[in-house]
Design an enzyme around this catalytic site. Structure first.
Site, mmCIF file in Angstrom:
data_model
loop_
_atom_site.group_PDB
_atom_site.id
_atom_site.type_symbol
_atom_site.label_atom_id
_atom_site.label_comp_id
_atom_site.label_asym_id
_atom_site.label_seq_id
_atom_site.Cartn_x
_atom_site.Cartn_y
_atom_site.Cartn_z
ATOM 1 C CB CYS A 6 62.369 23.104 42.130
ATOM 2 S SG CYS A 6 64.117 23.427 42.008
ATOM 3 N NE ARG A 32 58.181 19.687 44.460
ATOM 4 C CZ ARG A 32 57.854 18.541 43.895
ATOM 5 N NH1 ARG A 32 56.956 17.758 44.448
ATOM 6 N NH2 ARG A 32 58.409 18.167 42.777
ATOM 7 C CD1 TRP A 79 67.772 20.416 46.191
ATOM 8 C CD2 TRP A 79 67.444 21.403 48.155
ATOM 9 N NE1 TRP A 79 68.636 19.855 47.094
ATOM 10 C CE2 TRP A 79 68.469 20.430 48.298
ATOM 11 C CE3 TRP A 79 67.065 22.163 49.271
ATOM 12 C CZ2 TRP A 79 69.100 20.196 49.509
ATOM 13 C CZ3 TRP A 79 67.705 21.915 50.473
ATOM 14 C CH2 TRP A 79 68.703 20.942 50.585
ATOM 15 C CG ASN A 103 61.108 20.071 39.803
ATOM 16 O OD1 ASN A 103 62.251 19.982 40.245
ATOM 17 N ND2 ASN A 103 60.174 19.173 40.055
ATOM 18 N N GLY A 104 63.780 20.368 37.607
ATOM 19 C CA GLY A 104 64.475 19.327 36.853
ATOM 20 C C GLY A 104 65.874 19.806 36.515
ATOM 21 C CD GLU A 485 72.374 7.045 61.799
ATOM 22 O OE1 GLU A 485 73.207 7.581 62.537
ATOM 23 O OE2 GLU A 485 71.370 7.656 61.368
ATOM 24 C CE LYS A 489 68.582 8.858 62.779
ATOM 25 N NZ LYS A 489 69.491 9.554 61.892
ATOM 26 C CD GLU A 492 67.984 11.996 65.607
ATOM 27 O OE1 GLU A 492 68.440 11.368 64.656
ATOM 28 O OE2 GLU A 492 68.159 13.226 65.760
ATOM 29 C CG HIS A 508 85.970 -6.133 77.735
ATOM 30 N ND1 HIS A 508 86.988 -6.852 78.298
ATOM 31 C CD2 HIS A 508 85.833 -6.615 76.476
ATOM 32 C CE1 HIS A 508 87.470 -7.710 77.424
ATOM 33 N NE2 HIS A 508 86.767 -7.591 76.301
ATOM 34 C CE LYS A 603 67.515 17.685 58.253
ATOM 35 N NZ LYS A 603 67.746 16.266 58.601
HETATM 36 O O1 M6R Z 1 73.855 18.789 58.718
HETATM 37 P P1 M6R Z 1 74.835 17.802 59.274
HETATM 38 O O2 M6R Z 1 74.851 16.515 58.505
HETATM 39 O O3 M6R Z 1 76.206 18.354 59.460
HETATM 40 O O4 M6R Z 1 74.292 17.448 60.728
HETATM 41 C C1 M6R Z 1 75.020 16.629 61.592
HETATM 42 C C2 M6R Z 1 74.179 16.162 62.736
HETATM 43 O O5 M6R Z 1 73.699 17.249 63.472
HETATM 44 C C3 M6R Z 1 72.983 15.318 62.275
HETATM 45 O O6 M6R Z 1 73.403 14.230 61.503
HETATM 46 C C4 M6R Z 1 72.202 14.782 63.470
HETATM 47 O O7 M6R Z 1 72.976 13.849 64.181
HETATM 48 C C5 M6R Z 1 70.879 14.178 63.021
HETATM 49 N N1 M6R Z 1 69.795 14.831 63.670
HETATM 50 C C6 M6R Z 1 70.736 12.748 63.341
HETATM 51 O O8 M6R Z 1 69.563 12.219 62.845
#
Ligand code: M6R
Length: 608
Positions: A6, A32, A79, A103-104, A485, A489, A492, A508, A603
């Site tokens: 928070c 935060r 949060w 906050n806490g 992963e 990363k 993207e 293959h 996001k």
């Molecule tokens: O909020 P979520 O964890 O459900 O989101 C899932 C994906 O959209 C998310 O993990 C996405 O792949 C990320 N941008 C990857 O870094």
């Protein structure tokens, strides 16, 4: 490193400045927490007025400005930890006599609430903060002395807190106190601030005091007095070096880097409430353990990075709890007419808790009679609300679109759950479980931090890779899961085309793409598969690949080697993930990409 939950701001000084300073401070602190916001400020008639609501700071701006000229007030951006995001649960909390922001986490709030209820207090929210506010009200009523009441109150609180307080009958003073949550006092010219961090007032002053644990401060436009244990103390005056734009990221260049640095603490915060006597204990989560014992199949359903965390989870559930697991991409699962029954548990993993495909998969699983469990980072989100049970991850707000700390906490929590499941199913004894939990809870966060200390080497590797337009990640077992992963990363945020391959599958077909100069990142952290990986490494090297090897073993021949810290293989997925995140991050930095907001991405993916 601090895990943010928070944001707190307070201002005392000149009539015309308070609301502007509070709103500006709250906006800067929104990273935060951003599920609700609120302000309590004195108007020009000396009346204390409160404005709060769910949502972003911008949502309360108009109503806050209606308070008019104001010389003193406090504000909060939340949060949620105790109680879902709602107007009632938003801060400030209090009574006619006072308002308080926090906050806490007040750990003994249930006990205090009972005591206050017996004294005649009633409660309008689900928060631990309201309990602290009512306790303060009680002590103030009893003594009529504000400072003493604050001191009496904090003596009764266990847990962590940063508090900002205003009393209705004292429009010129803010009281502040802290323990285990950050709180600083900004020093202006005839003005003063309190804040969770310097970003909140950096446009106005760079000078500040940092409160220490146990400090209680009385702050007015003319004086700042700090006490600890009943004695007046002095704290060193500090001067911030950041400019206000970078400071909002806590001094990091990007939220993504800041969030990678928060990883080890996020893992600890997620696991800590679920470990007792070094054994997994989900009793506070009210998890139906008999279900864990009796299910015949587990499905882990998620999207993107959360799905990749599920791949780590599968390895632990199958390897240790001997439970068959399917990891499913939510957008596929929801249309595949899956065969489910009450003997199946569907675990939906999501940082946001709002991902449309994951939510639809959850609804389908319920409709088909399966048990459901959500692993979610955002309190009160749709997936959390609709699942039969929920386990929250405590990663704090993740702002960068590329998920980092959320992945680590999801994988760590799935691992802890798998250990519990293995105990319940008689597949692991307590002695082995304790050792596993210790590695996860103590060794892995330490190893993450060791990776961060060696960041320069990872950066140097990224500098050799960033001009590539294609890249491959290869591994076996959990190293393949991690490759998926690492590859996601990288693509993207850097826009480099990249693919993850199970190393044994390369020949293959895909090995035809490995030619002179093609970068391959090979993961070799599973000792039982080292020899096999070595053959795959030789296959790609003999075709001219530029090899980056991430390993805990002896270095095989490679152009670059990133060695993992000493750590048990069972939990090395955590520091390995950090390496991969940093590699993607620095590669993108060298390419000059918009790291926190990559093109075409959001996001939270709330549409199909
Ligand atoms: O909020 P979520 O964890 O459900 O989101 C899932 C994906 O959209 C998310 O993990 C996405 O792949 C990320 N941008 C990857 O870094």
């Amino acid at each position: 490193m601090v895990l943010y939950m928070c944001g707190i701001i307070g201002y005392v000084g000149k009539d015309e400045n308070s609301l502007e300073a509070l709103l500006e401070g709250l906006s800067a602190l929104e990273y935060r927490g951003y599920d609700s916001a609120g302000i309590a400020a004195f108007d020009c008639a000396g009346r204390l007025r409160t404005v709060k609501d769910v949502g972003r700071v911008s949502g309360i701006k108009e109503a806050a400005l209606e308070i008019g000229a104001s010389a003193c007030g406090i504000g909060h951006t939340r949060w949620a930890t105790h109680g879902a995001p709602s107007k009632e649960n938003s801060h400030p909390h209090g009574t006619d006599r006072l308002q308080l922001v926090h906050n806490g986490i007040i750990e003994n709030y249930a006990h205090l609430k009972k005591e206050l209820t017996e004294l005649g207090y009633s409660f309008y929210s689900d928060t631990d903060t309201e309990v602290a506010a009512k306790l303060l009200d009680y002590y103030y009523m009893r003594s009529g002395r504000r400072f003493e009441a604050v001191c009496e109150t904090i003596k009764r609180l266990t847990g962590s807190y940063a508090l900002g307080i205003v009393f209705s009958d004292d429009p010129d003073t803010i009281y502040a106190a802290r323990k285990d949550s950050p709180l600083i006092i900004g020093i202006g010219d005839g003005e003063a601030y309190i804040a969770s961090d310097v970003t909140a007032f950096l446009r106005r002053t760079r000078d500040y005091y940092r409160l220490e644990d146990g400090d209680v401060a009385k702050i007015s436009a003319r004086s700042i007095e700090i006490y600890n244990g009943g004695k007046k103390v002095t704290r060193e005056k500090l001067t911030a070096k950041w400019d206000h734009e970078s400071a909002e990221k806590g001094g990091y260049d990007h939220f993504m880097l800041k969030e990678i640095h928060e990883e080890s603490e996020a893992v600890v915060k997620t696991l800590r409430p679920r470990i007792k006597d070094m054994l997994p204990d989900f009793s506070d989560d009210e998890l139906n353990e008999s279900m864990l014992k009796h299910i015949t199949r587990l499905y882990i359903v998620a999207c993107g990075t959360a799905m990749h965390a599920g791949l780590i989870g599968r390895a632990v559930f199958e390897g240790h709890a001997k439970l068959p697991v399917s990891v499913e991409i939510a957008s596929e699962f929801r249309y595949n007419d899956p065969i489910l029954s009450e003997n199946d548990l569907v675990v939906v993993v999501s940082q946001s808790g709002e991902t449309a495909d994951s939510l639809a998969a959850l609804r389908l699983a319920k409709q088909k009679g399966a048990q459901t469990l959500a692993i979610v980072n955002v309190i009160g989100s749709s997936i959390a609300k609709e699942a039969h049970s929920v386990l929250y991850t405590w990663a704090g707000p993740e702002i960068a679109v590329a998920s980092t700390k959320a992945y680590s906490v999801q994988a760590a929590l799935l691992t802890l759950l798998a250990i519990r499941c293995a105990i319940l199913r008689g597949e692991m004894n307590e002695l082995s479980a304790r050792e596993f939990v210790r590695e996860l809870y103590e060794d892995a966060p330490r190893a993450i931090n060791e990776v961060l200390e060696r960041v320069d080497h990872i950066k140097a590797c990224a500098e050799r890779l960033y001009k590539s337009e294609d890249m491959f990640f290869i591994g076996r077992g959990t190293d393949y899961a991690l490759s998926c992963e690492g590859s996601l990363k990288l693509k993207e945020i850097s826009y480099i085309h990249s693919e993850a391959y199970a190393a044994g599958e390369l020949k293959h077909g895909t090995i035809s793409l490995i030619t002179e100069g093609i970068p391959v990142v090979a993961l070799a952290t599973v000792s039982s598969l080292h020899a096999k990986m070595l053959s795959n490494i030789r296959e790609v090297r003999s075709r001219g690949a530029v090899l980056t090897l991430i390993t805990n073993g002896e270095s095989e021949e490679a152009d670059m080697v990133i060695r993992l810290p000493e750590i048990s293989e069972r939990v090395s997925f955590l520091p390995t993930a950090t390496v991969l995140q940093l590699l993607a991050y620095y590669t993108s930095v060298f390419r000059g990409c918009d790291i926190d907001k990559p093109r075409n991405l959001a996001k939270s993916v709330t549409v199909e």
